[in-house]
Design an enzyme around this catalytic site. Structure first.
Site, mmCIF file in Angstrom:
data_model
loop_
_atom_site.group_PDB
_atom_site.id
_atom_site.type_symbol
_atom_site.label_atom_id
_atom_site.label_comp_id
_atom_site.label_asym_id
_atom_site.label_seq_id
_atom_site.Cartn_x
_atom_site.Cartn_y
_atom_site.Cartn_z
ATOM 1 N N SER A 142 0.846 -1.191 0.000
ATOM 2 C CA SER A 142 0.000 0.000 0.000
ATOM 3 C C SER A 142 0.878 1.236 0.000
ATOM 4 C CB SER A 142 -0.900 0.025 1.233
ATOM 5 O OG SER A 142 -1.619 1.244 1.312
ATOM 6 N N TYR A 153 -1.694 -0.019 10.335
ATOM 7 C CA TYR A 153 -1.756 -0.538 8.965
ATOM 8 C C TYR A 153 -0.542 -0.068 8.173
ATOM 9 C CZ TYR A 153 -3.491 -0.908 4.120
ATOM 10 O OH TYR A 153 -3.640 -1.173 2.782
#
Length: 258
Positions: A142, A153
């Site tokens: 990501s 995250y």
């Protein structure tokens, strides 16, 4: 949709294949000649495999555990005898909130969701690729390694990037390529399995809106990407067209490098 035959005869394992980017990657790889193994813990995964047709195999497994990853790779081997390509797509932020608002157990849950499945599946597939003397691993990371309201995250995906680069260096001389894409914000249909089973409070929805604004503003193109725009570079990196690319994390985020 391409049907160039890039994956003719290839055995491809796609994790997180029940919906979103994973499902799109599996469908397109099958259209290009691949034999697909779909891995997910969603109970509707067999329906996705049936829609692909052919020899697509559905394996329900919890890839947040070593046992789940090991059993999934062994099931693929039992069915097809080899694994040519592994696409690690499991992950996704569970909650959006400032870091000071995260509880310790929530932080651990984010790491389990977005780092451990890739770590476990890489470890589980390596013996089979080493025995074959070849293989390709594509990790879906990501660009949110730089972003707001999802620090755990971000840390997990930073780990995926480090894993990609180190694993590529360690196994290049044994015929194994390891690469990754780093998607930005992506438009997708409503999830059949929600990212946060507990649901979002009004405050969390407001924090999520802040994330959406930040992602669009950070992108040179000022928009989210599409699932097709994410699937295409994943499959390019998985294909023999990318045979001289390894250790690379390719941002796919409209110019935002993360």
């Amino acid at each position: 949709m391409s049907s160039s035959g890039r994956f003719e005869g290839k055995i491809i394992v796609v994790t997180g294949a029940a919906q979103g980017i994973g499902a799109a990657v599996a469908q397109r790889a099958a259209a290009e000649g691949g034999k697909l193994v779909l891995v997910d813990r969603a109970d509707f995964l067999p329906d996705v495999a049936a829609a692909i047709g052919g020899e697509a195999l559905a394996i329900n497994a919890d890839l947040e555990t070593w046992v789940g990853a090991e059993q999934a790779m062994q099931a693929a081997m039992d069915r097809f005898g080899r694994i040519d390509i592994l696409i690690n797509n499991v992950g996704g932020a569970i909650r959006m909130r400032p870091y000071a608002e995260f509880e310790p157990e929530q932080i651990e849950a984010e790491i389990r969701r977005s780092l451990m499945p890739t770590l476990w599946c890489c470890r589980a597939v390596l013996p089979f690729m080493l025995e074959a003397g070849r293989g390709t691993i594509v990790n879906v990371s990501s660009n949110a390694t730089r972003g707001i309201h999802r620090i755990p995250y971000s840390a997990a995906k930073g780990g995926v990037n480090a894993l990609t680069q180190s694993l590529a260096m360690e196994y290049a001389d044994q015929g194994i390529r390891v690469v990754a894409t780093a998607p930005g914000g992506t438009e997708a249909p409503p999830r059949r399995v929600p990212r946060n089973a507990a649901g979002d409070t009004a405050q969390e929805q407001a924090w999520m809106a802040d994330v959406v604004d930040q992602v669009k503003q950070s992108s040179f193109l000022k928009r989210y990407g599409t699932i097709a725009e994410q699937a295409a570079p994943i499959l390019f990196l998985a294909s023999d067209e990318a045979s001289y690319i390894t250790g690379t994390v390719l941002p796919v985020a409209g110019g935002d490098l993360g």
